[in-house]
Design a protein around this motif. Sequence first.
Motif, PDB file in Angstrom:
ATOM      1  N   ARG A 252      -4.472   9.767  -2.978  1.00 20.61           N
ATOM      2  CA  ARG A 252      -5.019  10.985  -3.581  1.00 20.61           C
ATOM      3  C   ARG A 252      -6.079  10.682  -4.630  1.00 20.61           C
ATOM      4  NH1 ARG A 252       0.473  14.500  -3.999  1.00 20.61           N
ATOM      5  NH2 ARG A 252       1.283  12.529  -4.687  1.00 20.61           N
ATOM      6  N   ARG A 253      -5.879   9.667  -5.434  1.00 18.63           N
ATOM      7  CA  ARG A 253      -6.821   9.387  -6.535  1.00 18.63           C
ATOM      8  C   ARG A 253      -7.984   8.510  -6.115  1.00 18.63           C
ATOM      9  NH1 ARG A 253      -2.365   8.084 -10.993  1.00 18.63           N
ATOM     10  NH2 ARG A 253      -1.640  10.199 -11.378  1.00 18.63           N
ATOM     11  N   SER A 254      -7.692   7.302  -5.660  1.00 20.14           N
ATOM     12  CA  SER A 254      -8.776   6.334  -5.401  1.00 20.14           C
ATOM     13  C   SER A 254      -9.407   6.495  -4.024  1.00 20.14           C
ATOM     14  CB  SER A 254      -8.251   4.903  -5.556  1.00 20.14           C
ATOM     15  OG  SER A 254      -7.346   4.606  -4.505  1.00 20.14           O
ATOM     16  N   ARG A 255      -8.733   7.234  -3.133  1.00 17.75           N
ATOM     17  CA  ARG A 255      -9.202   7.467  -1.766  1.00 17.75           C
ATOM     18  C   ARG A 255      -9.224   6.193  -0.925  1.00 17.75           C
ATOM     19  NH1 ARG A 255      -8.199  12.373  -1.022  1.00 17.75           N
ATOM     20  NH2 ARG A 255      -9.627  12.501   0.708  1.00 17.75           N
ATOM     21  N   ARG A 256      -8.480   5.168  -1.346  1.00 18.37           N
ATOM     22  CA  ARG A 256      -8.397   3.958  -0.535  1.00 18.37           C
ATOM     23  C   ARG A 256      -7.382   4.181   0.577  1.00 18.37           C
ATOM     24  NH1 ARG A 256      -4.389   0.074  -1.507  1.00 18.37           N
ATOM     25  NH2 ARG A 256      -2.880   0.715  -3.054  1.00 18.37           N
ATOM     26  N   TRP A 257      -7.464   3.369   1.640  1.00 18.29           N
ATOM     27  CA  TRP A 257      -6.570   3.517   2.781  1.00 18.29           C
ATOM     28  C   TRP A 257      -5.204   2.934   2.446  1.00 18.29           C
ATOM     29  CZ3 TRP A 257      -7.848   6.931   6.151  1.00 18.29           C
ATOM     30  CH2 TRP A 257      -9.183   7.189   6.402  1.00 18.29           C
ATOM     31  N   ILE A 258      -4.158   3.712   2.751  1.00 22.44           N
ATOM     32  CA  ILE A 258      -2.776   3.336   2.489  1.00 22.44           C
ATOM     33  C   ILE A 258      -1.911   3.820   3.649  1.00 22.44           C
ATOM     34  CG2 ILE A 258      -3.075   3.418  -0.031  1.00 22.44           C
ATOM     35  CD1 ILE A 258      -1.584   6.159   0.055  1.00 22.44           C
ATOM     36  N   ILE A 259      -0.609   3.567   3.545  1.00 20.71           N
ATOM     37  CA  ILE A 259       0.359   4.133   4.483  1.00 20.71           C
ATOM     38  C   ILE A 259       1.175   5.192   3.751  1.00 20.71           C
ATOM     39  CG2 ILE A 259       0.485   2.018   5.868  1.00 20.71           C
ATOM     40  CD1 ILE A 259       3.258   1.510   4.490  1.00 20.71           C
ATOM     41  N   PRO A 260       1.787   6.127   4.475  1.00 21.09           N
ATOM     42  CA  PRO A 260       2.660   7.105   3.819  1.00 21.09           C
ATOM     43  C   PRO A 260       3.860   6.392   3.190  1.00 21.09           C
ATOM     44  CG  PRO A 260       2.055   7.836   6.022  1.00 21.09           C
ATOM     45  CD  PRO A 260       1.607   6.411   5.901  1.00 21.09           C
ATOM     46  N   LYS A 261       4.124   6.709   1.934  1.00 27.37           N
ATOM     47  CA  LYS A 261       5.254   6.088   1.240  1.00 27.37           C
ATOM     48  C   LYS A 261       5.702   6.985   0.102  1.00 27.37           C
ATOM     49  CE  LYS A 261       2.063   3.287  -1.448  1.00 27.37           C
ATOM     50  NZ  LYS A 261       0.998   4.196  -1.096  1.00 27.37           N
ATOM     51  N   GLY A 262       6.927   6.783  -0.333  1.00 21.87           N
ATOM     52  CA  GLY A 262       7.432   7.583  -1.441  1.00 21.87           C
ATOM     53  C   GLY A 262       8.765   7.075  -1.930  1.00 21.87           C
ATOM     54  N   TRP A 263       9.295   7.798  -2.886  1.00 23.69           N
ATOM     55  CA  TRP A 263      10.531   7.409  -3.556  1.00 23.69           C
ATOM     56  C   TRP A 263      11.757   7.694  -2.686  1.00 23.69           C
ATOM     57  CZ3 TRP A 263       9.323   4.615  -7.565  1.00 23.69           C
ATOM     58  CH2 TRP A 263       8.120   4.849  -8.216  1.00 23.69           C
ATOM     59  N   PRO A 264      12.871   7.027  -2.982  1.00 23.21           N
ATOM     60  CA  PRO A 264      14.130   7.358  -2.284  1.00 23.21           C
ATOM     61  C   PRO A 264      14.452   8.839  -2.480  1.00 23.21           C
ATOM     62  CG  PRO A 264      14.382   5.341  -3.557  1.00 23.21           C
ATOM     63  CD  PRO A 264      13.046   5.943  -3.947  1.00 23.21           C
ATOM     64  N   MET A 265      15.144   9.409  -1.486  1.00 24.88           N
ATOM     65  CA  MET A 265      15.496  10.830  -1.541  1.00 24.88           C
ATOM     66  C   MET A 265      17.001  10.971  -1.400  1.00 24.88           C
ATOM     67  SD  MET A 265      12.618  12.454   0.971  1.00 24.88           S
ATOM     68  CE  MET A 265      10.889  12.092   0.721  1.00 24.88           C
TER      69      MET A 265
ATOM     70  N   PRO B 165      -5.801  -3.772   0.779  1.00 23.75           N
ATOM     71  CA  PRO B 165      -6.008  -4.986  -0.009  1.00 23.75           C
ATOM     72  C   PRO B 165      -4.789  -5.900  -0.114  1.00 23.75           C
ATOM     73  CG  PRO B 165      -5.720  -3.113  -1.470  1.00 23.75           C
ATOM     74  CD  PRO B 165      -5.717  -2.581  -0.061  1.00 23.75           C
ATOM     75  N   GLU B 166      -3.593  -5.374   0.094  1.00 23.57           N
ATOM     76  CA  GLU B 166      -2.377  -6.156  -0.106  1.00 23.57           C
ATOM     77  C   GLU B 166      -2.140  -7.102   1.070  1.00 23.57           C
ATOM     78  OE1 GLU B 166      -2.081  -2.136  -2.032  1.00 23.57           O
ATOM     79  OE2 GLU B 166      -2.321  -2.746   0.046  1.00 23.57           O
ATOM     80  N   ASP B 167      -2.068  -8.400   0.781  1.00 20.18           N
ATOM     81  CA  ASP B 167      -1.866  -9.391   1.842  1.00 20.18           C
ATOM     82  C   ASP B 167      -0.572  -9.170   2.610  1.00 20.18           C
ATOM     83  OD1 ASP B 167      -4.280 -10.638   1.349  1.00 20.18           O
ATOM     84  OD2 ASP B 167      -3.395 -12.153   0.015  1.00 20.18           O
ATOM     85  N   ASP B 168       0.513  -8.815   1.908  1.00 21.89           N
ATOM     86  CA  ASP B 168       1.791  -8.581   2.585  1.00 21.89           C
ATOM     87  C   ASP B 168       1.711  -7.374   3.517  1.00 21.89           C
ATOM     88  OD1 ASP B 168       2.864 -10.745   1.239  1.00 21.89           O
ATOM     89  OD2 ASP B 168       3.938  -9.537  -0.235  1.00 21.89           O
ATOM     90  N   LEU B 169       0.990  -6.343   3.121  1.00 26.83           N
ATOM     91  CA  LEU B 169       0.836  -5.173   3.989  1.00 26.83           C
ATOM     92  C   LEU B 169      -0.049  -5.511   5.179  1.00 26.83           C
ATOM     93  CD1 LEU B 169       1.414  -2.277   4.724  1.00 26.83           C
ATOM     94  CD2 LEU B 169      -0.381  -1.557   3.115  1.00 26.83           C
ATOM     95  N   LYS B 170      -1.076  -6.310   4.978  1.00 27.49           N
ATOM     96  CA  LYS B 170      -1.909  -6.774   6.095  1.00 27.49           C
ATOM     97  C   LYS B 170      -1.032  -7.467   7.138  1.00 27.49           C
ATOM     98  CE  LYS B 170      -6.119  -7.786   3.434  1.00 27.49           C
ATOM     99  NZ  LYS B 170      -7.108  -6.935   4.080  1.00 27.49           N
ATOM    100  N   ALA B 171      -0.139  -8.348   6.681  1.00 30.15           N
ATOM    101  CA  ALA B 171       0.743  -9.093   7.588  1.00 30.15           C
ATOM    102  C   ALA B 171       1.701  -8.155   8.312  1.00 30.15           C
ATOM    103  CB  ALA B 171       1.516 -10.160   6.807  1.00 30.15           C
TER     104      ALA B 171
END
Length: 159
Positions: A35-48, A130-136
Amino acid sequence: MAKSSKNKKIEPDQFGVLPFRVSDEGVEVLMITSRRSRRWIIPKGWPMKGRTPLGAAAREGFEEAGVYGDGLKPSLGVFKYVKRVNFGRTTALRIEVFPLAVTEVLDAWPEQAERERRWMSVAEAADAVPEDDLKAIIRALPERIKAEAAKETAEADAH
Protein backbone atom coordinates in the motif's frame (compact mmCIF):
# COMPACT_ATOMS: atom_id res chain seq x y z
CA MET A 1 6.15 -11.21 18.01
CA ALA A 2 8.38 -14.20 17.48
CA LYS A 3 9.08 -16.27 20.54
CA SER A 4 12.33 -18.05 21.12
CA SER A 5 14.03 -20.08 23.78
CA LYS A 6 16.50 -22.91 23.83
CA ASN A 7 13.79 -25.54 23.38
CA LYS A 8 11.18 -23.71 21.31
CA LYS A 9 11.10 -23.23 17.57
CA ILE A 10 10.80 -19.61 16.45
CA GLU A 11 7.22 -19.03 15.35
CA PRO A 12 6.39 -16.84 12.35
CA ASP A 13 4.95 -13.41 13.02
CA GLN A 14 2.74 -13.42 9.91
CA PHE A 15 1.38 -15.86 7.35
CA GLY A 16 1.27 -15.36 3.60
CA VAL A 17 0.21 -17.07 0.41
CA LEU A 18 1.91 -17.45 -2.92
CA PRO A 19 -1.09 -17.52 -5.29
CA PHE A 20 -0.35 -19.48 -8.46
CA ARG A 21 -1.88 -20.97 -11.58
CA VAL A 22 -0.53 -23.27 -14.26
CA SER A 23 -1.12 -22.08 -17.81
CA ASP A 24 0.23 -22.88 -21.25
CA GLU A 25 3.01 -20.41 -20.37
CA GLY A 26 3.98 -22.45 -17.29
CA VAL A 27 3.61 -21.58 -13.62
CA GLU A 28 2.44 -18.03 -12.98
CA VAL A 29 2.41 -16.23 -9.64
CA LEU A 30 -0.02 -13.47 -8.65
CA MET A 31 1.88 -10.59 -7.07
CA ILE A 32 0.41 -7.49 -5.44
CA THR A 33 1.80 -4.08 -4.56
CA SER A 34 2.24 -2.87 -1.01
CA ARG A 35 0.00 0.00 0.00
CA ARG A 36 2.73 2.51 0.86
CA SER A 37 5.84 1.86 -1.23
CA ARG A 38 4.01 0.15 -4.13
CA ARG A 39 6.71 -2.52 -4.32
CA TRP A 40 5.77 -6.06 -5.35
CA ILE A 41 4.91 -8.38 -2.46
CA ILE A 42 2.77 -11.42 -1.67
CA PRO A 43 -0.48 -11.33 0.33
CA LYS A 44 0.35 -11.68 4.02
CA GLY A 45 -0.99 -10.74 7.41
CA TRP A 46 -1.20 -11.40 11.10
CA PRO A 47 -2.52 -14.58 12.75
CA MET A 48 -6.30 -14.64 13.08
CA LYS A 49 -8.19 -16.00 16.05
CA GLY A 50 -10.10 -19.12 15.06
CA ARG A 51 -8.10 -19.67 11.86
CA THR A 52 -5.20 -21.99 11.17
CA PRO A 53 -2.01 -20.45 9.76
CA LEU A 54 -3.07 -21.63 6.28
CA GLY A 55 -6.60 -20.29 6.84
CA ALA A 56 -5.27 -16.88 7.88
CA ALA A 57 -2.94 -16.81 4.87
CA ALA A 58 -5.75 -17.77 2.48
CA ARG A 59 -7.93 -15.00 3.95
CA GLU A 60 -5.17 -12.50 3.13
CA GLY A 61 -5.20 -13.82 -0.45
CA PHE A 62 -8.88 -12.89 -0.65
CA GLU A 63 -8.57 -9.49 1.07
CA GLU A 64 -5.37 -8.26 -0.59
CA ALA A 65 -5.39 -9.99 -4.00
CA GLY A 66 -9.01 -10.95 -4.61
CA VAL A 67 -8.40 -14.67 -5.04
CA TYR A 68 -9.75 -17.90 -3.65
CA GLY A 69 -8.01 -21.21 -3.98
CA ASP A 70 -6.76 -24.44 -2.51
CA GLY A 71 -4.01 -23.89 0.02
CA LEU A 72 -1.33 -26.53 0.26
CA LYS A 73 0.49 -27.78 3.35
CA PRO A 74 3.23 -27.85 4.39
CA SER A 75 4.38 -24.32 3.81
CA LEU A 76 7.02 -23.40 1.23
CA GLY A 77 9.19 -21.85 3.93
CA VAL A 78 9.76 -18.69 5.90
CA PHE A 79 11.26 -15.38 4.85
CA LYS A 80 12.18 -12.27 6.77
CA TYR A 81 11.34 -8.71 5.83
CA VAL A 82 11.46 -5.29 7.40
CA LYS A 83 8.07 -3.65 7.78
CA ARG A 84 7.76 0.09 8.03
CA VAL A 85 5.60 1.11 10.96
CA ASN A 86 4.59 4.53 12.28
CA PHE A 87 6.85 7.57 12.16
CA GLY A 88 9.59 5.96 10.06
CA ARG A 89 10.25 3.13 12.52
CA THR A 90 10.75 -0.40 11.24
CA THR A 91 10.35 -3.90 12.64
CA ALA A 92 11.72 -7.22 11.39
CA LEU A 93 9.09 -9.90 10.76
CA ARG A 94 9.12 -13.59 9.81
CA ILE A 95 6.46 -14.74 7.32
CA GLU A 96 5.52 -18.39 6.70
CA VAL A 97 4.40 -18.82 3.08
CA PHE A 98 1.84 -21.34 1.82
CA PRO A 99 1.22 -22.10 -1.86
CA LEU A 100 -2.34 -21.29 -2.99
CA ALA A 101 -3.64 -22.93 -6.18
CA VAL A 102 -5.99 -20.20 -7.42
CA THR A 103 -9.48 -21.42 -8.35
CA GLU A 104 -11.24 -18.04 -8.58
CA VAL A 105 -10.10 -14.49 -9.38
CA LEU A 106 -12.59 -11.85 -8.25
CA ASP A 107 -13.37 -8.66 -10.16
CA ALA A 108 -13.97 -6.83 -6.87
CA TRP A 109 -12.24 -7.43 -3.52
CA PRO A 110 -11.70 -5.55 -0.24
CA GLU A 111 -8.31 -3.92 -1.00
CA GLN A 112 -8.61 -3.41 -4.78
CA ALA A 113 -8.46 0.39 -4.49
CA GLU A 114 -5.22 0.16 -2.47
CA ARG A 115 -3.21 -2.35 -4.51
CA GLU A 116 -2.28 -3.42 -8.00
CA ARG A 117 -2.13 -7.12 -8.86
CA ARG A 118 -0.33 -8.81 -11.71
CA TRP A 119 0.29 -12.36 -12.91
CA MET A 120 4.02 -12.93 -13.42
CA SER A 121 6.22 -15.82 -14.42
CA VAL A 122 8.14 -17.41 -11.56
CA ALA A 123 11.34 -15.71 -12.77
CA GLU A 124 9.64 -12.28 -13.00
CA ALA A 125 8.09 -12.64 -9.54
CA ALA A 126 11.39 -13.71 -7.96
CA ASP A 127 13.16 -10.79 -9.62
CA ALA A 128 10.47 -8.37 -8.40
CA VAL A 129 11.08 -8.93 -4.67
CA PRO A 130 14.16 -7.81 -2.72
CA GLU A 131 14.21 -10.53 -0.04
CA ASP A 132 16.57 -13.38 -0.96
CA ASP A 133 14.58 -15.93 1.08
CA LEU A 134 11.35 -14.94 -0.69
CA LYS A 135 13.10 -15.18 -4.07
CA ALA A 136 14.11 -18.76 -3.18
CA ILE A 137 10.56 -19.62 -2.03
CA ILE A 138 9.11 -18.33 -5.32
CA ARG A 139 11.72 -20.19 -7.39
CA ALA A 140 10.95 -23.44 -5.50
CA LEU A 141 7.24 -23.30 -6.38
CA PRO A 142 7.35 -25.21 -9.72
CA GLU A 143 9.09 -28.20 -8.08
CA ARG A 144 6.50 -28.21 -5.30
CA ILE A 145 3.69 -28.22 -7.88
CA LYS A 146 5.33 -31.17 -9.67
CA ALA A 147 5.67 -33.03 -6.37
CA GLU A 148 1.98 -32.42 -5.52
CA ALA A 149 0.92 -33.67 -8.97
CA ALA A 150 3.06 -36.79 -8.59
CA LYS A 151 1.58 -37.44 -5.15
CA GLU A 152 -1.97 -37.11 -6.50
CA THR A 153 -1.17 -39.47 -9.37
CA ALA A 154 0.28 -42.05 -6.98
CA GLU A 155 -2.76 -41.81 -4.69
CA ALA A 156 -5.13 -42.21 -7.67
CA ASP A 157 -3.16 -45.23 -8.93
CA ALA A 158 -3.35 -46.83 -5.46
CA HIS A 159 -7.15 -46.83 -5.54
